[in-house]
Design a protein around this motif. Structure first.
Motif, short mmCIF file in Angstrom:
data_model
loop_
_atom_site.label_atom_id
_atom_site.label_comp_id
_atom_site.label_asym_id
_atom_site.label_seq_id
_atom_site.Cartn_x
_atom_site.Cartn_y
_atom_site.Cartn_z
N GLU A 113 -9.70 5.83 0.22
CA GLU A 113 -8.84 4.92 -0.54
C GLU A 113 -8.90 5.26 -2.03
N GLU A 114 -10.09 5.57 -2.52
CA GLU A 114 -10.28 5.86 -3.95
C GLU A 114 -10.99 7.20 -4.12
N LYS A 160 -4.98 8.98 4.20
CA LYS A 160 -4.43 8.32 3.01
C LYS A 160 -3.46 9.22 2.26
#
Length: 199
Positions: A113-114, A160
């Motif tokens: 996600e990050e 992602k």
């Protein structure tokens, strides 16, 4: 967790689908490792890269968030007494700054996600002058091979982002790594290896 479920069959799938790259990647990464290096590997998976790093370095700490994957790493690296296997979250590493000569994180950036937060952690624990080595699957036609993505997503994986070589290089340039060096392992699903020297 998805990665726990697929851990037992993961090596077999990779060898059948993309064996040339799967084996070649470990050899490519190992060329960056020296005999006196203390190495941290994040997202080690089944130990596919770990087993090539271990005979080249002083010590390897192989970590992953999936306990199922770590069981496979233990099997793949059991003959090396310089390997420690630990459960860890690469976005929150429990170790001091500037500890490792080399830090490796293979085929995980596209799942996070990050991802920039993870890269900041990898840089934090790497010694100045050390290398951060980040391999990721790419495809010349714009992203990871669609068939492979479909199969993994069908099984429950969550991608992602996807990269081709240019977007992978831009990903690091956008994070300020304009002097990164890149190697490519060619095959059915190629892998780009970003090599960053910590200033």
């Amino acid at each position: 967790m998805f990665w726990d479920k697929v851990s037992v069959l993961y090596d077999l799938f990779e060898m059948v689908y993309n064996g040339k790259v799967y084996q070649g990647l470990g050899k490519k990464v190992a060329k960056e490792i020296g005999q006196d290096d203390v190495v941290l590997e994040c997202a080690c998976g089944t130990g596919a890269i770990s087993k090539y790093i271990a005979p080249k370095c002083k010590q390897l700490i192989a970590t992953d968030f999936s306990k199922g994957m770590l069981k496979q790493t233990l099997k793949n690296c059991k003959k090396y007494n310089n390997v420690k296997i630990k459960h860890a979250d690469m976005t929150k590493l429990n170790c001091r700054d500037n500890r490792f000569d080399k830090v490796v994180a293979g085929n995980v950036i596209h799942l996070l996600e990050e991802p920039y937060a993870a890269i900041n952690e990898l840089e934090r624990v790497c010694k100045p002058g050390g290398k951060i080595i980040i391999p990721t699957y790419i495809n010349a036609s714009g992203g990871i091979n669609r068939k492979a993505v479909f199969l993994f997503e069908l099984a429950g994986a969550d991608f992602k982002r996807q990269f081709d070589f240019n977007s992978y290089r831009k990903f690091f340039e956008d994070a300020g790594y304009r002097d990164a060096r890149y190697e490519i392992v060619y095959g059915r699903m190629p892998c780009a290896v970003a090599i960053i020297t910590k200033q």
